[in-house]
Scaffold this active site. Structure first.
Site, PDB file in Angstrom:
ATOM      1  N   ARG A 155       9.033 -13.071 -56.786  1.00 26.06           N
ATOM      2  CA  ARG A 155       9.883 -14.207 -57.172  1.00 26.06           C
ATOM      3  C   ARG A 155      11.150 -13.729 -57.878  1.00 26.06           C
ATOM      4  O   ARG A 155      12.211 -14.301 -57.682  1.00 26.06           O
ATOM      5  CB  ARG A 155       9.094 -15.156 -58.048  1.00 26.06           C
ATOM      6  N   ASP A 210       9.067 -32.889 -65.665  1.00 27.05           N
ATOM      7  CA  ASP A 210       8.645 -31.534 -65.302  1.00 27.05           C
ATOM      8  C   ASP A 210       9.511 -30.587 -66.140  1.00 27.05           C
ATOM      9  O   ASP A 210      10.580 -30.973 -66.615  1.00 27.05           O
ATOM     10  CB  ASP A 210       8.884 -31.278 -63.803  1.00 27.05           C
TER      11      ASP A 210
END
Ligand SMILES: C[S@@+](CC[C@H](N)C(=O)[O-])C[C@H]1O[C@@H](n2cnc3c(N)ncnc32)[C@H](O)[C@@H]1O
Length: 291
Positions: free
Chosen positions: A56, A161
């Site tokens: 990532r 979120d």
């Protein structure tokens, strides 16, 4: 410092072969600790987590034209809030879908009319790890489907979120066909409209569900959850699995404090193992009622 091999491409420019760049154990630990401090996400040293962080963050090396994880760490340490947000976004897992763990929506549809009566038709719900929005839109659809049995109810849904990138997508509410997975055809045509952009077809949430939801960033690691009103239903699904036991306990305590008496806390199917709270009564799979 990792050795970086230059790869000649057909074009005249040379690109770095990012696959060759090594992530040392020491730096792995720095990234994992940073993620834990920022988001509570626990990434113990395992080959799988090592590969996850490496794969990532390598995308961020490319994006910032950096040649090593050390350089990226330096940038992050000196970095501004945008870089921190980008790091969090890269290391969170945002997998979601419409009607995921669908028994929760059957439960909700049956529970809402009774809840609406109890709260004077002012229903407040919170979806606390909303990702790209499929979950809050499913909640909104469920509320619409229950509306006939609670005609005077006003429904408000807060969708939050930690990851600003997914939140932005959620607030736009436009999806590709593959992202519509799980939404039955009847609900798809009732609550979404087809839109075209550059010849591609997308599905956009209609105002009826879109206007019900307010989107905002919220980190479940906040020491205190301060909201003006209590919620009647809180969904916090498939995020506790990334937290350790102590963090999970703290988050559940905080979520419970935000619930109105008689309100429901709904967790992910695999997350109910650690729930021990004197004010929470288990009702069905990963569904709790505040007593
Ligand atoms: C796997 S997704 C689950 C999405 C949805 N709840 C579902 O069940 O389909 C987990 C979400 O939790 C969010 N998340 C991770 N850590 C968080 C934190 N500390 N505070 C708020 N959200 C967080 C991630 O950004 C991600 O969107």
């Amino acid at each position: 410092m990792s050795a970086v091999k230059k790869v000649n491409t057909e074009a005249t420019s040379a690109l770095y072969d990012f696959e060759e760049i090594k992530l040392s154990d020491k730096l792995y630990t720095k990234f994992a600790t940073k993620m834990y401090e920022l988001a509570g996400v626990d990434l113990p040293f395992t080959p799988k987590n090592h590969a996850l962080i490496r794969n990532r963050i390598v995308k961020l090396l490319r994006r910032h034209s950096l040649k090593s994880y050390e350089e990226y760490w330096g940038l992050l340490e000196r970095g501004n809030n945008d870089l921190i947000q980008e790091f969090i976004s890269a290391l969170t897992t945002n997998m979601t879908s419409f009607y995921r763990e669908s028994n929760h929506f059957d439960f909700l549809q049956k529970a809402l009319p009774e809840l609406a009566k109890k709260c004077g038709n002012d229903l407040r719900m919170w979806c606390a790890a909303a990702s790209t929005g499929q979950e809050p839109y499913t909640i909104a659809i469920t509320a619409c489907e229950a509306q006939a049995e609670m005609p005077s109810a006003k429904v408000r849904l807060l969708a939050t979120d930690i990851d600003l990138q997914v939140l932005k997508k959620a607030s736009v509410g436009t999806y590709e066909e593959r992202e519509m997975q799980g939404l039955p055809p009847v609900q798809r045509s009732k609550y979404f409209e087809k839109v075209k952009s550059n010849g591609d077809e997308f599905f956009r949430a209609k105002d009826q569900i879109h206007n019900m939801i307010r989107f905002a960033q919220f980190n479940l690691m906040n020491p205190k959850y301060e909201f003006q009103h209590k919620f009647h239903v809180i969904f916090c699904r498939n995020v506790l699995i990334y937290f350790d036991e102590a963090t999970t306990k703290r988050v559940i305590d905080n979520l419970t404090s935000c619930l109105a008496p008689g309100g429901y806390l709904i967790l992910g199917h695999s997350e109910s193992g650690n729930v021990k709270h004197s004010n929470l009564k288990p009702l069905s799979r990963a569904v709790y009622q505040k007593i």
